[in-house]
Design an enzyme around this catalytic site. Structure first.
Site, short mmCIF file in Angstrom:
data_model
loop_
_atom_site.label_atom_id
_atom_site.label_comp_id
_atom_site.label_asym_id
_atom_site.label_seq_id
_atom_site.Cartn_x
_atom_site.Cartn_y
_atom_site.Cartn_z
N ASP A 197 1.19 -8.80 1.35
CA ASP A 197 2.08 -7.82 1.97
C ASP A 197 2.52 -8.30 3.36
OD1 ASP A 197 3.40 -5.42 2.39
OD2 ASP A 197 1.57 -4.22 2.67
N ASN A 209 0.87 -1.18 0.00
CA ASN A 209 0.00 0.00 0.00
C ASN A 209 0.91 1.23 0.00
OD1 ASN A 209 0.71 0.61 2.79
ND2 ASN A 209 -0.59 -1.13 3.31
P1 ADP Z 1 -4.38 -6.22 -2.76
O1 ADP Z 1 -4.50 -5.24 -1.65
O2 ADP Z 1 -3.49 -5.73 -3.88
O3 ADP Z 1 -5.71 -6.75 -3.23
P2 ADP Z 1 -3.90 -8.69 -1.25
O4 ADP Z 1 -2.67 -9.07 -0.53
O5 ADP Z 1 -5.13 -8.49 -0.46
O6 ADP Z 1 -3.52 -7.40 -2.12
O7 ADP Z 1 -4.19 -9.78 -2.37
C1 ADP Z 1 -3.46 -9.94 -3.56
C2 ADP Z 1 -3.46 -11.41 -3.92
O8 ADP Z 1 -2.39 -12.06 -3.22
C3 ADP Z 1 -4.73 -12.18 -3.54
O9 ADP Z 1 -5.07 -13.05 -4.62
C4 ADP Z 1 -4.28 -12.97 -2.31
O10 ADP Z 1 -5.01 -14.16 -2.14
C5 ADP Z 1 -2.86 -13.27 -2.70
N1 ADP Z 1 -1.96 -13.74 -1.62
C6 ADP Z 1 -2.10 -13.65 -0.28
N2 ADP Z 1 -1.04 -14.22 0.35
C7 ADP Z 1 -0.20 -14.67 -0.63
C8 ADP Z 1 1.05 -15.36 -0.64
N3 ADP Z 1 1.69 -15.68 0.49
N4 ADP Z 1 1.61 -15.67 -1.85
C9 ADP Z 1 0.99 -15.34 -3.00
N5 ADP Z 1 -0.19 -14.69 -3.05
C10 ADP Z 1 -0.78 -14.35 -1.88
#
Ligand code: ADP
Length: 210
Positions: free
Chosen positions: A67, A57
Site C-alpha cells: 500500500d 485497508n
Molecule cells: P496485507 O496488509 O494485505 O498483509 P502487506 O502490504 O503487508 O498487505 O503485504 C502484502 C504482500 O505484498 C506481502 O507479501 C508483501 O511482502 C508484499 N509487498 C510489499 N511491497 C510490495 C511491492 N512493492 N510489490 C509487490 N508486493 C509487495
C-alpha cells in the site's frame, strides 16, 4: 514509457517488471496466469487497459507494505482520489472483501483497484473473505474495461495469511472470476510468496510456453 521496440532493446538491468516474461499458465478459458517476482509498482502492460491491485485497508489513505509503495509511486493524486471516495461507515471507504477503482496517476498502469483482504487471525472465515477480495477485484476490473491485471499477495504481509493457503485461495477464486480478463499477473515481492504461488500453479494449472 517507451514502445515495445524500445523495450526489446533494453538490457537485462531493466528495472520494470517485464510483463511478457514470467511463468505462464492457463488460468481459465483464454485467460492466462503469469507469475513474476518483483515490485508491483513497476508492472504495466499497455498503460490503457491495465491495472494493479492494492492491498489497502478500509480507510484507503495509505499504509505500510505494498500500500505504501503504491501510494509513493502514484503520488499525491492517488491520495486525493482515495480521500474523495465516500465513507460507507465511519472511517470506512472500502470494507473488507470489497474493491474500489481509481486512476493510476504517476504509476505506469491506467488504474488501481483497491481491495482489503482479511486478517488471518480475525473472526469469521478468512478464506471466504480473501476469495471475495480477489473476485470483487476481478469483476470490478472487467466492468471497468481492464484486460490485464496484476495482484500482490493480498493479506500475506502484516495480515499474516500463510502463503500456501493464500496461493490456493487466490488462484481458485480467480479461476472462477477472471474469464473476461486476458491476463492475470501476480507480482510477488519475496522468494517465499513467489515459490508458494509457483508450486500451486504447477500443481493445478497447465503450463503455457511463451
Ligand atoms: P496485507 O496488509 O494485505 O498483509 P502487506 O502490504 O503487508 O498487505 O503485504 C502484502 C504482500 O505484498 C506481502 O507479501 C508483501 O511482502 C508484499 N509487498 C510489499 N511491497 C510490495 C511491492 N512493492 N510489490 C509487490 N508486493 C509487495
Amino acid at each position: 514509457h517507451g514502445s515495445e521496440a524500445e523495450k526489446e532493446s533494453d538490457d537485462e538491468e531493466e528495472e520494470e517488471v517485464e510483463s511478457r516474461v514470467g511463468e505462464w499458465f492457463r488460468l481459465s478459458g483464454t485467460c492466462s496466469l503469469v507469475l513474476h517476482r518483483g515490485d508491483i509498482t513497476k508492472w504495466y502492460k499497455d498503460g490503457k487497459t491495465d491495472a494493479v491491485v492494492n492491498a489497502a485497508n478500509e480507510r484507503m489513505l495509505g499504509g505500510g507494505g505494498v500500500d505504501g509503495a503504491i501510494h509513493r509511486a502514484a503520488g499525491k493524486g492517488l491520495f486525493d482520489a482515495c480521500f474523495k471516495v465516500p465513507e460507507v461507515s465511519r472511517g470506512v471507504r472500502c470494507p473488507v472483501g470489497s474493491a474500489v477503482i481509481t486512476p493510476g496517476f504517476n504509476l505506469p498502469v491506467s488504474q488501481v483497484i483497491h481491495t482489503v483482504g482479511p486478517m488471518y487471525y480475525s473472526e469469521g472465515d478468512p478464506a471466504s473473505v480473501l476469495a471475495k477480495a480477489y473476485k470483487n477485484s476481478a469483476s470490478l476490473a472487467v466492468k471497468s474495461g481492464v484486460k490485464y491485471i496484476a495482484f500482490p499477495a493480498i493479506s500475506c504481509g502484516v495480515y499474516g495469511y500463510p502463503y500456501d493457503e493464500a496461493a490456493e485461495v487466490s488462484i481458485k477464486a480467480l479461476q472462477d472470476s477472471a474469464g473476461q480478463l486476458s491476463e492475470v499477473h501476480f507480482v510477488l515481492f519475496e522468494a517465499d510468496t513467489y515459490s508458494a504461488w509457483l508450486a500451486e500453479a504447477e500443481e493445478k494449472l497447465e503450463r503455457l510456453s511463451t
